[in-house]
Write a protein that holds these residues in place. Structure first.
Motif, PDB file in Angstrom:
ATOM      1  N   UNK A   1      40.724  55.228  34.213  1.00  0.00           N
ATOM      2  CA  UNK A   1      40.921  55.240  35.766  1.00  0.00           C
ATOM      3  C   UNK A   1      42.244  55.455  35.974  1.00  0.00           C
ATOM      4  N   UNK A   2      42.643  55.784  37.039  1.00  0.00           N
ATOM      5  CA  UNK A   2      44.084  56.003  37.459  1.00  0.00           C
ATOM      6  C   UNK A   2      44.849  54.851  37.549  1.00  0.00           C
ATOM      7  N   UNK A   3      44.534  53.666  38.132  1.00  0.00           N
ATOM      8  CA  UNK A   3      45.360  52.606  38.422  1.00  0.00           C
ATOM      9  C   UNK A   3      44.695  51.342  38.270  1.00  0.00           C
ATOM     10  N   UNK A   4      45.278  50.265  37.940  1.00  0.00           N
ATOM     11  CA  UNK A   4      44.766  48.933  37.925  1.00  0.00           C
ATOM     12  C   UNK A   4      43.742  48.507  38.841  1.00  0.00           C
ATOM     13  N   UNK A   5      44.181  49.088  40.108  1.00  0.00           N
ATOM     14  CA  UNK A   5      43.206  48.862  41.391  1.00  0.00           C
ATOM     15  C   UNK A   5      41.893  49.538  41.148  1.00  0.00           C
ATOM     16  N   UNK A   6      41.966  50.698  40.521  1.00  0.00           N
ATOM     17  CA  UNK A   6      40.945  51.543  40.444  1.00  0.00           C
ATOM     18  C   UNK A   6      39.972  50.987  38.999  1.00  0.00           C
ATOM     19  N   UNK A   7      40.716  50.509  38.222  1.00  0.00           N
ATOM     20  CA  UNK A   7      40.014  49.788  37.210  1.00  0.00           C
ATOM     21  C   UNK A   7      39.230  48.427  37.734  1.00  0.00           C
ATOM     22  N   UNK A   8      39.709  47.648  38.579  1.00  0.00           N
ATOM     23  CA  UNK A   8      38.924  46.376  39.088  1.00  0.00           C
ATOM     24  C   UNK A   8      37.808  47.215  39.935  1.00  0.00           C
ATOM     25  N   UNK A   9      38.138  48.189  40.684  1.00  0.00           N
ATOM     26  CA  UNK A   9      36.916  48.779  41.713  1.00  0.00           C
ATOM     27  C   UNK A   9      35.802  49.500  40.781  1.00  0.00           C
ATOM     28  N   UNK A  10      36.108  49.906  39.553  1.00  0.00           N
ATOM     29  CA  UNK A  10      35.348  50.352  38.613  1.00  0.00           C
ATOM     30  C   UNK A  10      34.400  49.130  37.939  1.00  0.00           C
ATOM     31  N   UNK A  11      34.899  47.928  37.866  1.00  0.00           N
ATOM     32  CA  UNK A  11      34.237  46.810  37.319  1.00  0.00           C
ATOM     33  C   UNK A  11      33.360  46.512  38.480  1.00  0.00           C
ATOM     34  N   UNK A  12      33.798  46.254  39.641  1.00  0.00           N
ATOM     35  CA  UNK A  12      33.079  45.765  41.007  1.00  0.00           C
ATOM     36  C   UNK A  12      31.842  46.657  41.164  1.00  0.00           C
ATOM     37  N   UNK A  13      32.163  48.092  40.944  1.00  0.00           N
ATOM     38  CA  UNK A  13      30.906  48.886  41.062  1.00  0.00           C
ATOM     39  C   UNK A  13      29.959  48.618  40.083  1.00  0.00           C
TER      40      UNK A  13
ATOM     41  N   UNK B   1      45.234  44.393  40.326  1.00  0.00           N
ATOM     42  CA  UNK B   1      44.033  44.070  39.276  1.00  0.00           C
ATOM     43  C   UNK B   1      43.340  42.759  39.710  1.00  0.00           C
ATOM     44  N   UNK B   2      43.828  41.679  39.510  1.00  0.00           N
ATOM     45  CA  UNK B   2      43.249  40.330  39.808  1.00  0.00           C
ATOM     46  C   UNK B   2      42.885  40.037  41.084  1.00  0.00           C
ATOM     47  N   UNK B   3      44.021  40.550  42.056  1.00  0.00           N
ATOM     48  CA  UNK B   3      43.464  40.616  43.537  1.00  0.00           C
ATOM     49  C   UNK B   3      42.226  41.141  43.898  1.00  0.00           C
ATOM     50  N   UNK B   4      42.087  42.241  43.301  1.00  0.00           N
ATOM     51  CA  UNK B   4      40.825  43.172  43.636  1.00  0.00           C
ATOM     52  C   UNK B   4      39.687  42.525  43.193  1.00  0.00           C
ATOM     53  N   UNK B   5      39.952  41.849  41.902  1.00  0.00           N
ATOM     54  CA  UNK B   5      38.617  41.208  41.304  1.00  0.00           C
ATOM     55  C   UNK B   5      38.268  40.197  42.281  1.00  0.00           C
ATOM     56  N   UNK B   6      39.254  39.345  42.556  1.00  0.00           N
ATOM     57  CA  UNK B   6      38.969  37.789  43.115  1.00  0.00           C
ATOM     58  C   UNK B   6      38.639  37.879  44.647  1.00  0.00           C
ATOM     59  N   UNK B   7      39.057  39.213  45.246  1.00  0.00           N
ATOM     60  CA  UNK B   7      38.932  39.298  46.671  1.00  0.00           C
ATOM     61  C   UNK B   7      37.840  40.515  46.981  1.00  0.00           C
ATOM     62  N   UNK B   8      36.881  40.505  45.990  1.00  0.00           N
ATOM     63  CA  UNK B   8      35.868  41.551  46.162  1.00  0.00           C
ATOM     64  C   UNK B   8      34.743  41.153  47.393  1.00  0.00           C
ATOM     65  N   UNK B   9      34.249  42.219  48.191  1.00  0.00           N
ATOM     66  CA  UNK B   9      33.672  41.783  49.271  1.00  0.00           C
ATOM     67  C   UNK B   9      32.328  40.889  49.155  1.00  0.00           C
ATOM     68  N   UNK B  10      31.880  41.037  47.804  1.00  0.00           N
ATOM     69  CA  UNK B  10      30.587  40.875  47.394  1.00  0.00           C
ATOM     70  C   UNK B  10      30.703  39.550  46.704  1.00  0.00           C
TER      71      UNK B  10
END
Length: 472
Positions: free
Chosen positions: A268-280, A168-177
């Motif tokens: 959402x299904x997974x912690x990664x999906x939760x981070x992607x939802x926030x980034x979206x 979750x945290x890696x997905x948030x911190x390394x978002x492409x934008x």
């Protein structure tokens, strides 16, 4: 007549015989496992209970046993089928034989188990919890909260060691934008009997700082179906449904929907999906802003184009009118110029006349002032001469008086009166203390002088009373 009675062994044998005759074959019973333990030989010892559905009080209890050779088969069969461990707190449908031993008493021996009953019971309990939440009006409460357009501050409920937390945290911190998120972990136990209490405690801590956060993310790194039982808890769902912030559930299980998923604002299904939802959410906001910018620019261009066309139209339409207006304005300007020139000349003539008048008045006034000053100067001269004359006469009078005084005080006049003047070394002797015996002194007369030597000095004795009075 005394009663003979039967022995305890005989009584237990009779009970054993009655039970054996009554329960000649196995019987299926429904019970809840309240306690469960294993020994080193692999035997499983249980305590089965039945509770009153309305009061939840225990109304029946019995000890049970699963011998090791049976337990080795029943346990994996049950857990594989139901997806949850064979543990205390679950309801089971078991086939038992009723046994009675003269020494150990009543017991039941479990020989078979129907896992489908447990599955049905779990489904029934889950349905009851959902119905209860719905009847209490809280089932959709969290979903009704407005989700923030840009959820920057996130309260995370998870186990500090969960792999899903890192995802979750890696997905948030390394978002492409490079969107910037702020998050804080509120540690909690995410499976087992203590998970419900631990997660609710974490929610309470977040609620104390509600103003800081935008959303809550409940995440874990997946696991078996049995690990998710805590997320079907009524009280946990009750707290999440009424939580004042939107809750995102990402508990890492893709197949089944827990009650927590059901009451959360967003599932959402997974912690990664939760981070992607926030980034979206950020992406959507960014896209919305970009669309607004493009729309704004298009509208501005349209306005500029329309204004430009209108300006050209107005220019062509009003150009002749502007020429006529300018010509009229020019004529008026010439006329005003001529009037202004005439008025200027008149004004200049008036000013010259006024200036000459002022000059005449000034010359007359100056002449009058000079004459007055001259008259005052002549009078001042006369007064000064009179004062000087008077002063000179006064000074002459004073000098005459001084000359008379000098003549009167001249030593020559004094000597002519018979007085003498004594000198020592050219200086007038005023005090006898200036003389010593043998001193040469000069005595001057009106008609000459003599030199003499002091033979004896006779000092005049001082009047004692006078001296005392003087000193006193």
């Amino acid at each position: 007549m005394s009663q003979k009675g039967i022995s305890l062994f005989q009584l237990n044998q009779q009970i054993k015989n009655i039970l054996s005759e009554t329960f000649t074959s196995g019987i299926w019973i429904v019970a809840e496992i309240s306690e469960l333990r294993y020994n080193q030989n692999g035997h499983c010892y249980l305590e089965l209970v039945e509770k009153d559905e309305s009061s939840d009080q225990i109304i029946a209890k019995a000890k049970a046993t699963i011998w090791s050779y049976t337990f080795r088969m029943l346990k994996p069969y049950f857990e594989t089928t139901t997806g949850q461990p064979f543990s205390s707190g679950i309801k089971v449908l078991v086939n038992v034989s009723v046994e009675f031993h003269e020494i150990y008493g009543f017991s039941i021996n479990i020989k078979d188990i129907d896992p489908t009953y447990t599955l049905g019971d779990m489904a029934r309990r889950r349905k009851e919890i959902i119905s209860r939440l719905d009847e209490e009006g809280v089932l959709e409460m969290n979903k009704e909260l407005a989700f923030p357009e840009v959820p920057k501050c996130i309260a995370i409920i998870s186990s500090p060691t969960a792999a899903g937390l890192d995802d979750f945290t890696n997905q948030l911190e390394n978002n492409p934008f490079a969107y910037k998120f702020h998050y804080k972990l509120f540690p909690a136990i995410m499976q087992g009997n203590n998970a419900e209490e631990s997660i609710i405690a974490a929610l309470d801590k977040i609620n104390e700082n509600e103003a800081i956060f935008d959303v809550v993310a409940i995440i874990r790194g997946g696991g078996s179906q049995s690990d998710l039982n805590c997320f079907d808890s009524y009280w946990l769902a009750f707290n999440i449904a009424q939580f004042p912030l939107p809750v995102i559930s990402g508990i890492g299980h893709e197949r089944d929907e827990t009650i927590v998923d059901l009451v959360a604002h967003t599932k959402v299904k997974t912690p990664t999906a939760a981070a992607e939802f926030l980034i979206d959410c950020f992406d959507k906001c960014q896209e919305y802003q970009n669309n607004l910018r493009e729309q704004f620019l298009e509208e501005v261009n349209e306005i500029l184009l329309s204004s430009s066309e209108r300006l050209v139209f107005l220019t062509n339409k009003f150009s002749p009118m502007v020429g006529q207006i300018l010509e009229r304005k020019s004529s008026r300007l010439s006329l005003a110029k001529q009037r202004l020139k005439t008025a200027g000349k008149n004004l200049l003539a008036d000013q010259e006349h006024y200036q000459q008048k002022l000059n005449s008045q000034f010359q007359y006034s100056t002449k009058r002032r000079i004459e007055n000053r001259k008259t005052r100067l002549d009078q001042t001269t006369i007064d000064l001469r009179t004062k000087i004359k008077r002063r000179l006469e006064q000074q002459k009078h004073n000098i005459s008086l001084f000359e008379h005084s000098v003549k009167y005080l001249n030593p020559e006049n004094v000597l002519k009166k018979g007085y003498t003047l004594s000198l020592k070394a050219g200086k007038i002797i005023k005090n006898i203390d200036q003389l010593l015996p043998q001193d040469i002194i000069e005595t001057r007369f009106a008609n000459g002088s003599v030199e003499s030597q002091v033979q004896k000095i006779n000092k005049k004795k001082e009047n004692r009373n006078t001296k005392l009075n003087t000193n006193g």
